[in-house]
Design a protein around this motif. Structure first.
Motif, PDB file in Angstrom:
ATOM      1  N   VAL A 775       0.837  -1.204   0.000  1.00  0.00           N
ATOM      2  CA  VAL A 775       0.000   0.000   0.000  1.00  0.00           C
ATOM      3  C   VAL A 775       0.872   1.255   0.000  1.00  0.00           C
ATOM      4  CG1 VAL A 775      -1.678   1.309   1.373  1.00  0.00           C
ATOM      5  CG2 VAL A 775      -1.952  -1.137   1.105  1.00  0.00           C
ATOM      6  N   SER A 776       2.079   1.122   0.541  1.00  0.00           N
ATOM      7  CA  SER A 776       2.952   2.295   0.666  1.00  0.00           C
ATOM      8  C   SER A 776       3.905   2.464  -0.514  1.00  0.00           C
ATOM      9  CB  SER A 776       3.758   2.198   1.969  1.00  0.00           C
ATOM     10  OG  SER A 776       4.498   0.989   1.996  1.00  0.00           O
ATOM     11  N   VAL A 777       3.796   1.605  -1.527  1.00  0.00           N
ATOM     12  CA  VAL A 777       4.662   1.736  -2.704  1.00  0.00           C
ATOM     13  C   VAL A 777       4.259   2.988  -3.480  1.00  0.00           C
ATOM     14  CG1 VAL A 777       5.250   0.722  -4.947  1.00  0.00           C
ATOM     15  CG2 VAL A 777       5.123  -0.731  -2.919  1.00  0.00           C
ATOM     16  N   SER A 778       5.243   3.845  -3.783  1.00  0.00           N
ATOM     17  CA  SER A 778       4.911   5.093  -4.489  1.00  0.00           C
ATOM     18  C   SER A 778       4.913   4.895  -6.004  1.00  0.00           C
ATOM     19  CB  SER A 778       5.889   6.191  -4.091  1.00  0.00           C
ATOM     20  OG  SER A 778       7.228   5.768  -4.304  1.00  0.00           O
ATOM     21  N   GLU A 779       5.924   4.200  -6.517  1.00  0.00           N
ATOM     22  CA  GLU A 779       6.006   3.957  -7.958  1.00  0.00           C
ATOM     23  C   GLU A 779       6.297   2.482  -8.207  1.00  0.00           C
ATOM     24  OE1 GLU A 779       5.467   5.843 -10.541  1.00  0.00           O
ATOM     25  OE2 GLU A 779       5.024   7.649  -9.389  1.00  0.00           O
ATOM     26  N   ALA A 781       2.462   3.523  -9.426  1.00  0.00           N
ATOM     27  CA  ALA A 781       1.237   3.780  -8.659  1.00  0.00           C
ATOM     28  C   ALA A 781       0.249   2.623  -8.747  1.00  0.00           C
ATOM     29  CB  ALA A 781       0.583   5.066  -9.152  1.00  0.00           C
ATOM     30  N   LYS A 782       0.307   1.866  -9.858  1.00  0.00           N
ATOM     31  CA  LYS A 782      -0.669   0.782 -10.051  1.00  0.00           C
ATOM     32  C   LYS A 782      -0.552  -0.278  -8.960  1.00  0.00           C
ATOM     33  CE  LYS A 782       2.301  -1.831 -13.259  1.00  0.00           C
ATOM     34  NZ  LYS A 782       2.447  -2.352 -14.620  1.00  0.00           N
ATOM     35  N   VAL A 783       0.646  -0.482  -8.408  1.00  0.00           N
ATOM     36  CA  VAL A 783       0.827  -1.488  -7.353  1.00  0.00           C
ATOM     37  C   VAL A 783       0.052  -1.076  -6.109  1.00  0.00           C
ATOM     38  CG1 VAL A 783       2.496  -2.599  -5.821  1.00  0.00           C
ATOM     39  CG2 VAL A 783       3.077  -2.232  -8.227  1.00  0.00           C
ATOM     40  N   LYS A 784       0.244   0.180  -5.700  1.00  0.00           N
ATOM     41  CA  LYS A 784      -0.435   0.691  -4.506  1.00  0.00           C
ATOM     42  C   LYS A 784      -1.947   0.679  -4.689  1.00  0.00           C
ATOM     43  CE  LYS A 784      -0.102   5.135  -3.984  1.00  0.00           C
ATOM     44  NZ  LYS A 784       0.490   6.455  -3.643  1.00  0.00           N
ATOM     45  N   GLU A 785      -2.404   1.143  -5.843  1.00  0.00           N
ATOM     46  CA  GLU A 785      -3.851   1.249  -6.070  1.00  0.00           C
ATOM     47  C   GLU A 785      -4.504  -0.121  -6.133  1.00  0.00           C
ATOM     48  OE1 GLU A 785      -4.412   3.639  -9.503  1.00  0.00           O
ATOM     49  OE2 GLU A 785      -3.665   5.465  -8.553  1.00  0.00           O
ATOM     50  N   CYS A 786      -3.878  -1.034  -6.857  1.00  0.00           N
ATOM     51  CA  CYS A 786      -4.437  -2.387  -6.959  1.00  0.00           C
ATOM     52  C   CYS A 786      -4.476  -3.048  -5.586  1.00  0.00           C
ATOM     53  CB  CYS A 786      -3.606  -3.210  -7.938  1.00  0.00           C
ATOM     54  SG  CYS A 786      -4.299  -4.833  -8.264  1.00  0.00           S
ATOM     55  N   CYS A 787      -3.402  -2.852  -4.799  1.00  0.00           N
ATOM     56  CA  CYS A 787      -3.340  -3.433  -3.455  1.00  0.00           C
ATOM     57  C   CYS A 787      -4.496  -2.926  -2.596  1.00  0.00           C
ATOM     58  CB  CYS A 787      -2.001  -3.093  -2.808  1.00  0.00           C
ATOM     59  SG  CYS A 787      -1.765  -3.867  -1.208  1.00  0.00           S
ATOM     60  N   ARG A 788      -4.796  -1.633  -2.695  1.00  0.00           N
ATOM     61  CA  ARG A 788      -5.900  -1.068  -1.902  1.00  0.00           C
ATOM     62  C   ARG A 788      -7.234  -1.682  -2.296  1.00  0.00           C
ATOM     63  NH1 ARG A 788      -3.973   5.269  -1.877  1.00  0.00           N
ATOM     64  NH2 ARG A 788      -2.653   5.129  -0.022  1.00  0.00           N
ATOM     65  N   PHE A 789      -7.425  -1.887  -3.591  1.00  0.00           N
ATOM     66  CA  PHE A 789      -8.680  -2.497  -4.046  1.00  0.00           C
ATOM     67  C   PHE A 789      -8.819  -3.933  -3.516  1.00  0.00           C
ATOM     68  CE2 PHE A 789      -8.555   0.727  -7.590  1.00  0.00           C
ATOM     69  CZ  PHE A 789      -9.729   1.381  -7.222  1.00  0.00           C
TER      70      PHE A 789
END
Length: 794
Positions: A775-779, A781-789
């Motif tokens: 969730v804390s990965v900045s770049e 961005a798709k990693v962080k966003e997908c993880c949140r979903f």
């Protein structure tokens, strides 16, 4: 504590079961109660009797067609706020009951032999161990995965507090730790069957065994301590709440209480086999034994039985017959024993036994520290009065039988062991015995008559359960069965610029929702919190290619091939045409001759085959090639050839291209059908390459998992999803490349979308805690966003 007497005394004896009490567990409802199961085929729910010191039978639950061996409580859920009761039996089934109904809510079928251990975890998961050498993980009324690896009956199972961790103890003398359905560690140390397990903390657990010892283990594999005290098999171990003290019961007629690593109290019972025990919330102890009686012991003076009840218990104990052949009392020579005057000297420790001879009889006494006196625990006789048939404790190949006969078919030949339970049909048992040992069927009447003659007086129960051998061996994949390799392949040799590197460019895939999160083209930014990632609908493929470089490398390596494997000039031209046809640079269709030539090329030696594999990777996207390799005719050879390249010690280039070829097979119906049929074998072999450090291999492995997730989302195969979740959890632990992580997150999201069972299973495997760090990965961005979903679904 007020009213605490310090030592345990009898609280009450509960009658109700008609045969051995084989399992006991603390209940959640009603408060202070417990559940017992028996060889009489029933489970009984007991509730404290508010008017006196005893318990009342609240329900007698029936659902098994044979002995009931084990019981556990499934914690409360929104649907069942009082929890559920699960029981396992010799009929191979697990019955699940609500607390207010005597008939099963549902029955779990899947094991092929006795279910002898159960444990429940978070989110409704249930773990079962069986004589069929397997463990099964259940979620509600579905089997999620099967854990296979033990070589003998599994007697004990426990789900650890940390999500995804499970323990199994077996007649093969080992304990195994499983994580996300895969065997992580094997604990060796016991010298006989492991019979019981108990959890001390997230990092420590206890095991007990037929070797008469209890071991304390650290989860890392270290045995921290071995406890000795019992003189015979130890059947069960149970831990006091909120501390590391515990109790044990066994074949030496005793319950033993252990405090700070020492046996501080031994309570003898008037029954040879003390099968099971549990500790209630108030620290009272409940035990079940081979005489069918449940006994409760307490430290509380208020709950202690009356003087008359305790005297009756002591009288029953003093009249018990002790068989010297059990070895519980050591070697006995009646002529050397002292008389009753020997009892004037006090004992040295609680539970110490002393034998005396009185009027020609040998009597056994036990010292009670709390009462400062010797208590008679029985008469020592030449026989135990047939406890074998009442307890069913004869072990053969790690399983219990009422009898194990030695059969001599003829004087010159070998002896054979014939295991038999009184519930079995003697004729069917005799038939199976002759079949198993390849003996002449003419002996059928003789063997059946032998069984009948030697089990007279034992009323057989009306059951269809037949004897079956539990040792079926391992080989095909079940989640948890694959060994993990730590061997790291050599570094990828294809790094030079301006020359052919297999699939080194970015991967071109179909766009998703207007953006393409799978490619590195353009800086991907999401303008709003819209889930464009999953559920993924189509397979992700590896399409990037430079046909000229591939053919150039193929021609170069063709010069190094053995004469019988060399491609002719015509062959090279044929492959060039195949590449043109499959990469859409020509209007021609692939021909049978081209496909046959490709098959010849991909059978090259491993050190030169990679350009041929790259042609295969590109060609298999074409429907004609896909049908040819994945259709009914040649599919077995094709899959086995690709799996050969997924050897962890193999070349990374071959691993990479074999994985990419498998991914590309998903583009056509024939490929999807084949890969789904061979899912067990493919996923088992593919996961072996995770131990390498090649990021492209990891991305390809994640993509293969994602493509399986896409198919499984469409067909909603829960066992397939369980396997896929196990692979995601395992691979997520080792991959560092964020593109691989992203594809695994998309796979996870696809699997659990619109499926509550899959969500619960993912939680029980601890996948949510594994992915939170992303969730804390900045770049990117798709990693962080997908993880949140994904976390929103979990």
């Amino acid at each position: 504590m007020a009213g605490d007497g310090g030592v345990y005394r009898l609280r009450c004896s509960l009658l109700g079961h008609e045969q051995d009490v084989r399992g006991i567990t603390r209940g959640l409802f009603p408060e202070g109660g417990f559940v017992s199961v028996s060889r009489d085929r029933t489970a009984r729910l007991w509730t404290p009797d508010g008017l006196n010191r005893g318990f009342t039978e609240m329900h007698c639950m029936r659902g098994h067609s044979n002995f009931v061996s084990c019981v556990c409580i499934i914690p409360p859920s929104d649907l069942y706020p009082r929890g559920l009761i699960a029981t396992g039996g010799n009929d191979h089934n697990i019955c699940v009951f609500t607390v207010d109904n005597t008939a099963p809510l549902y029955v779990l079928k899947g094991h092929t032999n006795t279910v002898c251990s159960l444990s429940s975890g978070k989110f409704g998961t249930l773990l079962s161990g069986s004589w069929d050498t397997t463990c099964k993980v259940w979620l509600n009324d579905r089997c999620m995965m099967t854990l296979q690896g033990h070589t003998a009956a599994i007697w004990a199972v426990k789900i650890l507090p940390e999500q995804g961790l499970m323990l199994t103890g077996s007649a093969d003398k080992t304990i195994k730790l499983w994580k996300a359905g895969r065997c992580e560690r094997t604990y060796a140390g016991h010298e006989d069957c492991v019979r019981g397990l108990a959890i001390l903390s997230e990092m420590e657990f206890l095991s007990c065994s037929n070797d008469a010892s209890v071991r304390r283990w650290h989860i890392s594999g270290e045995c921290l301590h071995v406890y000795y005290g019992h003189t015979n098999y130890i059947y069960s171990v149970s831990v006091f709440p909120h501390c590391k003290d515990f109790i044990t019961t066994g074949e030496d007629r005793s319950l033993r209480i252990w405090k700070q690593g020492e046996c501080v109290q031994t309570i003898r019972l008037p029954a040879q086999s003390v099968w099971c025990c549990c500790v209630l919330d108030n620290d009272d102890i409940v035990v079940g034994a081979s005489d069918g009686i449940i006994r409760v012991f307490t430290k509380s003076l208020e709950r202690t039985a009356s003087a008359e009840e305790i005297q009756a218990f002591e009288n029953e104990l003093s009249q018990a017959s002790i068989d010297p052949k059990t070895g519980d009392l050591g070697d006995i020579n009646a002529d050397d024993l002292p008389g009753k005057e020997h009892l004037k000297d006090p004992g040295m420790r609680d539970g110490q036994t002393r034998l005396i001879k009185d009027n020609g009889k040998v009597e056994a006494y036990q010292w009670s520290v709390s009462e400062g006196r010797w208590i008679k625990i029985g008469d020592v006789v030449g026989s135990s009065g047939g406890t074998q048939q009442t307890s069913g404790k004869v072990l053969f190949e790690g399983k219990e039988y009422d009898y194990v006969f030695t059969i001599d078919v003829n004087e010159s030949g070998p002896s054979y062991k014939l295991p038999y339970n009184i519930s079995d049909d003697p004729w069917l048992t005799a038939y199976n015995f002759l079949q198993k040992n390849d003996l002449n069927p003419m002996f059928l009447d003789q063997v059946a008559k032998f069984i009948i003659d030697n089990t007279k007086g034992q009323a057989p129960l009306n059951t269809n359960t037949e004897f079956s051998d539990p040792f079926t061996g391992a080989g095909r994949y079940v989640p948890g069965s694959s060994s993990l390799s730590n061997t790291a392949p050599a570094a990828d040799p294809f790094t030079g610029a301006g020359r052919y590197v297999p699939g080194s460019a970015s991967n071109v895939v179909a766009p998703v929702g207007g953006h393409d999160p799978y490619t590195g083209m353009g800086a991907y930014q999401s303008a709003k919190a819209e889930n464009i990632y999953f559920p993924k609908k189509d397979a992700v493929t590896f399409d990037q290619a430079n046909p000229t470089q591939i053919l150039g490398k193929l021609k170069e390596l063709n010069g190094n091939a053995a004469e019988e494997q060399k491609l002719t000039e015509d062959d090279l031209i044929i492959l060039e045409k195949l590449l043109s046809a499959t990469c859409n640079t020509s209007a021609e269709m692939p021909t049978a001759q081209q496909i046959q030539t490709l098959w010849k090329a991909i059978n090259w030696p491993e050190d030169i085959v990679f350009p041929a594999l790259d042609i295969l990777r590109l060609s298999v996207r074409h429907p004609i090639v896909n049908e040819n390799f994945c259709g009914e005719k040649a599919h077995v050879q094709f899959i086995h050839l690709l799996l050969k390249f997924l050897n962890p010690q193999g070349k990374p280039a071959n691993q990479l291209l074999a994985l990419r070829a498998l991914c590309n097979c998903f583009v056509s119906q024939a490929g999807q059908k084949l890969l789904m049929e061979q899912r067990d074998e493919i996923m088992t072999q593919a996961i072996e390459v995770k131990s390498g450090n090649n990021k492209n291999v990891h991305i390809a492995l994640a993509t293969l998992t994602l493509n399986y997730a896409v198919c499984l989302h469409k067909v909603n195969n829960i066992e397939g999803k369980a396997q896929c979740l196990s692979v995601i959890s395992t691979v997520m632990e080792v991959v560092k490349d964020l593109e691989a992580v992203f594809r695994l997150l998309v796979a996870l999201g696809t699997l659990i979308s619109d499926d509550k069972n899959a969500v619960q299973l993912a939680k029980s495997l601890g996948v949510d805690s594994q992915i939170k760090k992303y969730v804390s990965v900045s770049e990117p961005a798709k990693v962080k966003e997908c993880c949140r979903f994904v976390l929103n679904l979990l």
